[in-house]
Design a protein around this motif. Structure first.
Motif, mmCIF file in Angstrom:
data_model
loop_
_atom_site.group_PDB
_atom_site.id
_atom_site.type_symbol
_atom_site.label_atom_id
_atom_site.label_comp_id
_atom_site.label_asym_id
_atom_site.label_seq_id
_atom_site.Cartn_x
_atom_site.Cartn_y
_atom_site.Cartn_z
ATOM 1 N N UNK A 336 0.802 -1.102 0.040
ATOM 2 C CA UNK A 336 -0.004 -0.514 -0.074
ATOM 3 C C UNK A 336 1.052 1.003 0.266
ATOM 4 N N UNK A 337 1.573 1.114 0.675
ATOM 5 C CA UNK A 337 2.883 2.173 0.691
ATOM 6 C C UNK A 337 3.582 2.492 -0.711
ATOM 7 N N UNK A 338 4.193 1.756 -1.446
ATOM 8 C CA UNK A 338 4.449 1.513 -2.429
ATOM 9 C C UNK A 338 3.294 1.990 -3.247
ATOM 10 N N UNK A 339 2.915 1.939 -3.141
ATOM 11 C CA UNK A 339 1.236 1.996 -4.651
ATOM 12 C C UNK A 339 0.932 3.125 -4.393
ATOM 13 N N UNK A 340 1.050 3.525 -3.193
ATOM 14 C CA UNK A 340 0.053 5.341 -2.987
ATOM 15 C C UNK A 340 1.306 6.357 -3.093
ATOM 16 N N UNK A 388 7.268 6.225 5.805
ATOM 17 C CA UNK A 388 7.012 5.354 6.171
ATOM 18 C C UNK A 388 7.142 4.939 7.685
ATOM 19 N N UNK A 389 7.768 4.966 8.644
ATOM 20 C CA UNK A 389 7.808 5.167 9.886
ATOM 21 C C UNK A 389 6.558 5.126 10.569
ATOM 22 N N UNK A 390 5.719 6.727 10.282
ATOM 23 C CA UNK A 390 4.654 6.644 10.689
ATOM 24 C C UNK A 390 3.439 6.292 9.826
ATOM 25 N N UNK A 391 3.280 5.530 9.194
ATOM 26 C CA UNK A 391 2.240 4.617 8.791
ATOM 27 C C UNK A 391 2.419 3.809 9.685
ATOM 28 N N UNK A 392 3.690 2.850 9.698
ATOM 29 C CA UNK A 392 3.806 1.292 10.086
ATOM 30 C C UNK A 392 4.055 1.320 12.049
ATOM 31 N N UNK A 393 4.035 2.836 12.041
ATOM 32 C CA UNK A 393 3.305 2.947 13.711
ATOM 33 C C UNK A 393 2.011 3.216 13.825
ATOM 34 N N UNK A 394 1.012 3.433 12.955
ATOM 35 C CA UNK A 394 0.135 4.213 12.778
ATOM 36 C C UNK A 394 -1.026 2.880 12.630
#
Length: 398
Positions: A336-340, A388-394
């Motif tokens: 999802x991170x790479x796609x968006x 990415x760090x923010x996404x991973x923590x979220x």
């Protein structure tokens, strides 16, 4: 009247080629080259009204000047002369073709004239080079633009790994011809990401860095693969020769995908004209590809890391051990991170690089574009890492 089939469409000459000295080559070979401005040619039939005129192969120096008229379910090619009331339009900017004519003029200036088969073979013989099968076929059928041929001959003769890849790997060859800085961009992306990742890993692991070196190495190798994919998927490439058309559902999907630009902001060039709809579709199509790359590399990278962590803890357990990250959830996050995020950021990066490379300053001093590439990709990498760090923590992965 003569007819041939080009790019899967029926083409019909309206004027007798014997009436014009512009088409002496047509008299000898009974064939001609038509360069369609938009590979999504089925859309041309839908959008153009009957009697609309569209210029598709403007090249006065090699006598490949023609007009295309959409009528019913076929395209008709008018060579001028006494055909169909369009006399005098050959080489002009007549009805409906002004904008396309400008694009062709720019391509003519940048990529040079279309070299015929004999001219291509003479140039190759001077260099002692044998063309790959697809380029040979293109030279016989539609010709090869001068700059494309010169870049191939120069790069394949450079020796080492670059020369080998130019001769053996069409995907690499076509991207290097379209953008000679392609390899520099791949190397820059991989180097920046590797250095930033190493710095972050050392800071995060501290004194345990060497004890957990294999985890770092696994992350690094997977990261390099992702970097290469991120650059390659959006890199422009030259379309050499006629596009092959496959039947069936998958063939239709492949044909639609091949008609899209490599990135949203890819520059137009001879043989590559893109509509706004195609550029929007590219954003979503590349997002899907980025998602697959992210999920696949996430499964491999996180899977290796989890195996190493589990094996170590079976030997030496500790109450301070952090939980093993969930494999599928981590891979899904990467996808999802790479796609968006990555897709959006790298589309913008490519667009900015294109603007700088097209500037008069960068054309006079190429190091300006190279320095900009390093700077913008470094900034993009730093921002992407923090995001990415923010996404991973979220999502609870970290």
């Amino acid at each position: 009247m003569s007819s041939i089939c080009s790019s899967g469409l029926h083409l019909r000459t309206l004027a007798s080629p014997t009436q014009s000295n512009l088409f002496s080559n047509f008299q000898r070979t009974r064939s001609f080259a038509v360069e369609v401005v938009d590979f999504g040619y089925l859309n041309i039939l839908k959008t153009l009204k009957q009697d609309s005129i569209l210029r598709v192969g403007v090249n006065e120096k090699s006598s490949r000047v023609c007009w295309v008229k959409a009528a019913a379910n076929e395209l008709t090619v008018d060579f001028g002369g006494d055909g169909g009331g369009d006399e005098g339009r050959v080489g002009g900017n007549g009805g409906g073709g002004g904008e396309e004519g400008e694009g062709e003029g720019e391509g003519e200036e940048e990529f040079g004239v279309v070299m015929k088969f004999g001219e291509v073979m003479r140039e190759c013989e001077k260099r002692g080079v044998k063309l790959p099968a697809d380029m040979m076929e293109a030279a016989k059928s539609v010709g090869i633009r001068e700059l494309i041929l010169q870049r191939y001959l120069d790069l394949q003769g450079s020796g080492g790994i670059i020369g080998f890849l130019m001769r053996q790997w069409p995907m690499f060859r076509n991207r290097m011809i379209a953008d000679p800085a392609f390899l520099f961009k791949v190397g820059t992306e991989a180097m920046i990401d590797s250095c930033c990742a190493t710095f972050a890993e050392v800071q995060k692991r501290g004194k345990d860095f060497w004890a957990e070196f294999e985890l770092y190495l696994a992350d690094l190798l997977v990261g390099v693969v992702v970097d290469i994919a991120l650059v390659c998927l959006l890199a422009p490439y030259v379309r050499i020769g006629r596009q092959r058309i496959s039947g069936g559902f998958l063939g239709g999907i492949g044909q639609a995908a091949s008609s899209l630009p490599s990135s949203v902001f890819e520059a137009e060039r001879p043989g590559s004209r893109f509509s706004t709809k195609q550029r929007i579709a590219t954003y979503f199509y590349k997002g899907v590809l980025y998602g697959f790359v992210g999920f696949g590399c996430g499964i491999i990278g996180q899977g290796i890391a989890n195996l190493i962590m589990t094996a170590k803890r079976n030997v030496n357990k500790s109450d301070e051990d952090v939980p093993v990250p969930p494999l599928v959830k981590s891979a899904a996050l990467w996808g999802v991170f790479l796609a968006v995020s990555s897709n959006t950021r790298y589309q913008i990066v490519n667009g900015l690089e294109r603007l700088v490379e097209a500037s008069p300053l960068a054309k006079k001093v190429p190091t300006v574009a190279m320095a900009f590439t390093v700077g913008v990709r470094f900034a993009n990498n730093i921002y992407g890492g923090m995001q990415f760090v923010d996404w991973a923590r979220l999502t609870g992965v970290q």
